[in-house]
Design a protein around this motif. Structure first.
Motif, PDB file in Angstrom:
ATOM      1  N   GLU A 249       0.820  -1.210   0.000  1.00  0.00           N
ATOM      2  CA  GLU A 249       0.000   0.000   0.000  1.00  0.00           C
ATOM      3  C   GLU A 249       0.859   1.268   0.000  1.00  0.00           C
ATOM      4  O   GLU A 249       0.569   2.216  -0.729  1.00  0.00           O
ATOM      5  CB  GLU A 249      -0.937   0.005   1.205  1.00  0.00           C
ATOM      6  N   ALA A 250       1.908   1.281   0.811  1.00  0.00           N
ATOM      7  CA  ALA A 250       2.765   2.461   0.901  1.00  0.00           C
ATOM      8  C   ALA A 250       3.495   2.711  -0.412  1.00  0.00           C
ATOM      9  O   ALA A 250       3.620   3.862  -0.847  1.00  0.00           O
ATOM     10  CB  ALA A 250       3.766   2.299   2.047  1.00  0.00           C
ATOM     11  N   PHE A 251       3.945   1.649  -1.057  1.00  0.00           N
ATOM     12  CA  PHE A 251       4.641   1.843  -2.327  1.00  0.00           C
ATOM     13  C   PHE A 251       3.669   2.342  -3.393  1.00  0.00           C
ATOM     14  O   PHE A 251       4.017   3.218  -4.188  1.00  0.00           O
ATOM     15  CB  PHE A 251       5.333   0.563  -2.791  1.00  0.00           C
ATOM     16  N   ALA A 252       2.468   1.799  -3.403  1.00  0.00           N
ATOM     17  CA  ALA A 252       1.458   2.255  -4.368  1.00  0.00           C
ATOM     18  C   ALA A 252       1.144   3.737  -4.169  1.00  0.00           C
ATOM     19  O   ALA A 252       0.870   4.455  -5.134  1.00  0.00           O
ATOM     20  CB  ALA A 252       0.188   1.420  -4.242  1.00  0.00           C
TER      21      ALA A 252
ATOM     22  N   ASP B 274       9.277   6.217   2.589  1.00  0.00           N
ATOM     23  CA  ASP B 274       9.619   6.194   4.014  1.00  0.00           C
ATOM     24  C   ASP B 274       8.818   5.121   4.742  1.00  0.00           C
ATOM     25  O   ASP B 274       9.358   4.380   5.564  1.00  0.00           O
ATOM     26  CB  ASP B 274       9.367   7.559   4.662  1.00  0.00           C
ATOM     27  N   ASP B 275       7.522   5.041   4.432  1.00  0.00           N
ATOM     28  CA  ASP B 275       6.689   4.004   5.055  1.00  0.00           C
ATOM     29  C   ASP B 275       7.088   2.605   4.585  1.00  0.00           C
ATOM     30  O   ASP B 275       7.043   1.648   5.363  1.00  0.00           O
ATOM     31  CB  ASP B 275       5.212   4.252   4.772  1.00  0.00           C
ATOM     32  N   VAL B 276       7.462   2.482   3.315  1.00  0.00           N
ATOM     33  CA  VAL B 276       7.914   1.183   2.797  1.00  0.00           C
ATOM     34  C   VAL B 276       9.125   0.712   3.601  1.00  0.00           C
ATOM     35  O   VAL B 276       9.186  -0.430   4.062  1.00  0.00           O
ATOM     36  CB  VAL B 276       8.264   1.266   1.290  1.00  0.00           C
ATOM     37  N   ILE B 277      10.083   1.607   3.790  1.00  0.00           N
ATOM     38  CA  ILE B 277      11.302   1.258   4.519  1.00  0.00           C
ATOM     39  C   ILE B 277      10.978   0.950   5.980  1.00  0.00           C
ATOM     40  O   ILE B 277      11.504  -0.024   6.546  1.00  0.00           O
ATOM     41  CB  ILE B 277      12.344   2.382   4.389  1.00  0.00           C
ATOM     42  N   ASN B 278      10.119   1.745   6.591  1.00  0.00           N
ATOM     43  CA  ASN B 278       9.732   1.482   7.989  1.00  0.00           C
ATOM     44  C   ASN B 278       9.018   0.145   8.130  1.00  0.00           C
ATOM     45  O   ASN B 278       9.274  -0.614   9.075  1.00  0.00           O
ATOM     46  CB  ASN B 278       8.859   2.614   8.531  1.00  0.00           C
ATOM     47  N   ASP B 279       8.106  -0.150   7.205  1.00  0.00           N
ATOM     48  CA  ASP B 279       7.393  -1.434   7.259  1.00  0.00           C
ATOM     49  C   ASP B 279       8.354  -2.604   7.041  1.00  0.00           C
ATOM     50  O   ASP B 279       8.232  -3.649   7.690  1.00  0.00           O
ATOM     51  CB  ASP B 279       6.270  -1.473   6.225  1.00  0.00           C
ATOM     52  N   HIS B 280       9.304  -2.441   6.127  1.00  0.00           N
ATOM     53  CA  HIS B 280      10.300  -3.489   5.888  1.00  0.00           C
ATOM     54  C   HIS B 280      11.116  -3.730   7.162  1.00  0.00           C
ATOM     55  O   HIS B 280      11.378  -4.883   7.538  1.00  0.00           O
ATOM     56  CB  HIS B 280      11.217  -3.098   4.728  1.00  0.00           C
ATOM     57  N   THR B 281      11.498  -2.650   7.830  1.00  0.00           N
ATOM     58  CA  THR B 281      12.258  -2.765   9.073  1.00  0.00           C
ATOM     59  C   THR B 281      11.452  -3.500  10.138  1.00  0.00           C
ATOM     60  O   THR B 281      11.967  -4.395  10.817  1.00  0.00           O
ATOM     61  CB  THR B 281      12.666  -1.365   9.588  1.00  0.00           C
ATOM     62  N   GLN B 282      10.172  -3.144  10.273  1.00  0.00           N
ATOM     63  CA  GLN B 282       9.324  -3.806  11.265  1.00  0.00           C
ATOM     64  C   GLN B 282       9.096  -5.278  10.912  1.00  0.00           C
ATOM     65  O   GLN B 282       9.068  -6.136  11.804  1.00  0.00           O
ATOM     66  CB  GLN B 282       7.980  -3.073  11.390  1.00  0.00           C
ATOM     67  N   LEU B 283       8.943  -5.557   9.636  1.00  0.00           N
ATOM     68  CA  LEU B 283       8.768  -6.944   9.196  1.00  0.00           C
ATOM     69  C   LEU B 283      10.018  -7.752   9.563  1.00  0.00           C
ATOM     70  O   LEU B 283       9.918  -8.858  10.115  1.00  0.00           O
ATOM     71  CB  LEU B 283       8.534  -6.962   7.677  1.00  0.00           C
ATOM     72  N   LEU B 284      11.182  -7.197   9.289  1.00  0.00           N
ATOM     73  CA  LEU B 284      12.429  -7.879   9.613  1.00  0.00           C
ATOM     74  C   LEU B 284      12.579  -8.066  11.126  1.00  0.00           C
ATOM     75  O   LEU B 284      13.049  -9.114  11.588  1.00  0.00           O
ATOM     76  CB  LEU B 284      13.616  -7.091   9.056  1.00  0.00           C
ATOM     77  N   ARG B 285      12.128  -7.084  11.900  1.00  0.00           N
ATOM     78  CA  ARG B 285      12.183  -7.210  13.363  1.00  0.00           C
ATOM     79  C   ARG B 285      11.295  -8.358  13.845  1.00  0.00           C
ATOM     80  O   ARG B 285      11.649  -9.069  14.792  1.00  0.00           O
ATOM     81  CB  ARG B 285      11.752  -5.907  14.024  1.00  0.00           C
TER      82      ARG B 285
END
Length: 131
Positions: free
Chosen positions: A100-103, A108-119
């Protein structure tokens, strides 16, 4: 003769390994492939990589929802199935948010979501593996 035996032994190890993989290892490798694509998508601003990576993660989460999570856990971690289920739901949420953020063009949200997913991945690995 020793070289031939060494080559045969090496080939047996190399090509024999996939047969010995557990179902959990196979599923985790699918998650890892999705995470690799997400990272490439972020680094190269590649929509296809982000979509494919998120889709792979979401597809794999759906597969895991259909089976008993206790099946995948080591014997000494069977009690942690609720933690694993909660982590899976958070991974699903972050993967959807990435799409959704990339669309919406919000990297910034894409990177934050990726970071949270990795966490979430790391927290489950640390808890289940006992690191």
């Amino acid at each position: 003769m020793k070289k031939v035996a060494l080559v045969v032994f090496g080939a047996a190890l190399l090509f024999g390994a996939p047969k010995g993989k557990s179902k959990l290892q196979v599923e985790m490798q699918k998650f890892a492939a999705g995470m690799d694509l997400l990272q490439k998508g972020i680094l190269y601003n590649c929509k296809e990589c982000l979509d494919d990576g998120a889709d792979r993660i979401l597809k794999n989460i759906k597969v895991l929802e259909k089976v008993d999570v206790k099946h995948f856990l080591p014997e000494n971690q069977k009690y942690a199935y609720k933690f694993a289920q909660k982590t899976a739901s958070l991974i699903e949420m972050y993967a959807k948010d990435i799409k959704e953020a990339f669309a919406a063009g919000n990297m910034d949200d894409v990177i934050n979501d990726h970071t949270q997913l990795l966490r979430q991945c790391n927290s489950c690995h640390m808890r289940i593996r006992g690191w």
